[in-house]
Design an enzyme around this catalytic site. Structure first.
Site, PDB file in Angstrom:
ATOM      1  CG  ASP A  29      -2.088   0.947   1.062  1.00 44.06           C
ATOM      2  OD1 ASP A  29      -3.234   0.478   0.934  1.00 44.06           O
ATOM      3  OD2 ASP A  29      -1.857   2.183   1.073  1.00 44.06           O
ATOM      4  CG  ASN A  86     -12.294  -0.891   3.661  1.00 42.63           C
ATOM      5  OD1 ASN A  86     -12.630  -1.323   4.754  1.00 42.63           O
ATOM      6  ND2 ASN A  86     -11.143  -0.271   3.462  1.00 42.63           N
ATOM      7  CG  HIS A  99      -8.612  -3.217  -2.569  1.00 42.16           C
ATOM      8  ND1 HIS A  99      -9.538  -2.484  -3.279  1.00 42.16           N
ATOM      9  CD2 HIS A  99      -8.401  -2.540  -1.426  1.00 42.16           C
ATOM     10  CE1 HIS A  99      -9.869  -1.407  -2.585  1.00 42.16           C
ATOM     11  NE2 HIS A  99      -9.196  -1.420  -1.447  1.00 42.16           N
TER      12      HIS A  99
HETATM   13  P1  AMP Z   1      -9.775   1.174   0.131  1.00 44.04           P
HETATM   14  O1  AMP Z   1      -9.967   2.389   0.992  1.00 44.04           O
HETATM   15  O2  AMP Z   1     -10.165  -0.104   0.800  1.00 44.04           O
HETATM   16  O3  AMP Z   1     -10.406   1.359  -1.242  1.00 44.04           O
HETATM   17  O4  AMP Z   1      -8.230   1.045  -0.048  1.00 44.04           O
HETATM   18  C1  AMP Z   1      -7.526   1.619  -1.102  1.00 44.04           C
HETATM   19  C2  AMP Z   1      -6.067   1.559  -0.736  1.00 44.04           C
HETATM   20  O5  AMP Z   1      -5.313   1.744  -1.920  1.00 44.04           O
HETATM   21  C3  AMP Z   1      -5.635   2.672   0.227  1.00 44.04           C
HETATM   22  O6  AMP Z   1      -5.094   2.067   1.397  1.00 44.04           O
HETATM   23  C4  AMP Z   1      -4.572   3.441  -0.568  1.00 44.04           C
HETATM   24  O7  AMP Z   1      -3.511   3.882   0.226  1.00 44.04           O
HETATM   25  C5  AMP Z   1      -4.145   2.427  -1.593  1.00 44.04           C
HETATM   26  N1  AMP Z   1      -3.606   2.963  -2.840  1.00 44.04           N
HETATM   27  C6  AMP Z   1      -4.144   3.933  -3.617  1.00 44.04           C
HETATM   28  N2  AMP Z   1      -3.376   4.142  -4.698  1.00 44.04           N
HETATM   29  C7  AMP Z   1      -2.341   3.284  -4.604  1.00 44.04           C
HETATM   30  C8  AMP Z   1      -1.194   3.014  -5.413  1.00 44.04           C
HETATM   31  N3  AMP Z   1      -0.965   3.667  -6.552  1.00 44.04           N
HETATM   32  N4  AMP Z   1      -0.329   2.069  -4.996  1.00 44.04           N
HETATM   33  C9  AMP Z   1      -0.533   1.400  -3.851  1.00 44.04           C
HETATM   34  N5  AMP Z   1      -1.601   1.594  -3.053  1.00 44.04           N
HETATM   35  C10 AMP Z   1      -2.485   2.529  -3.417  1.00 44.04           C
END
Ligand code: AMP
Length: 113
Positions: A29, A86, A99
């Site tokens: 992440d 989520n 995810h």
């Molecule tokens: P959610 O809130 O469950 O949709 O989680 C999305 C996650 O994706 C968050 O924890 C972000 O920090 C992560 N995220 C967003 N963009 C990226 C990226 N380019 N690379 C890695 N993680 C990401």
């Protein structure tokens, strides 16, 4: 293609990828909430748990088993970890591509949101 995780899967934007096969990718992440914070993502674009059907039952099983394997590789299997999916805006889902969060390496508090 608008989806940021689809772009990561396609190699169009960089990621710290630690696992990839034809069905899943796992990368760190970008804003880790714990010392180990890995996202495990189906390669197929499924928006959320709401879009899963019976046909996806075995895939979801493999997703959990992959999380277990990565937890072992990341040396947090014994100490413990948290798996989170989520779903939707009030569930805290920001990226609309299914995810699984694997988090560990620290004692996580009980608060969920
Ligand atoms: P959610 O809130 O469950 O949709 O989680 C999305 C996650 O994706 C968050 O924890 C972000 O920090 C992560 N995220 C967003 N963009 C990226 C990226 N380019 N690379 C890695 N993680 C990401």
């Amino acid at each position: 293609m608008e989806c940021i995780f689809c772009k990561i899967i396609a190699g169009e934007i960089p990621s710290d990828t630690i696992y990839k096969d034809e069905e899943f990718i796992a990368f760190r992440d970008i804003q880790p909430q714990a010392p180990v914070h890995v996202l495990i993502v189906p390669v197929n674009h499924i928006v959320s748990v709401n879009d899963l059907g019976e046909k996806d039952a075995s895939m979801i099983g493999r997703l959990i088993l992959l999380a277990k394997r990565i937890a072992e590789q990341e040396h947090i299997a014994e100490s413990g970890y948290r798996l989170v999916i989520n779903c939707g805006s009030e569930g805290g889902q920001v990226v609309p591509h299914l995810h699984l969060h694997l988090m560990g390496g620290i004692r996580l508090n009980d608060r969920m949101g």
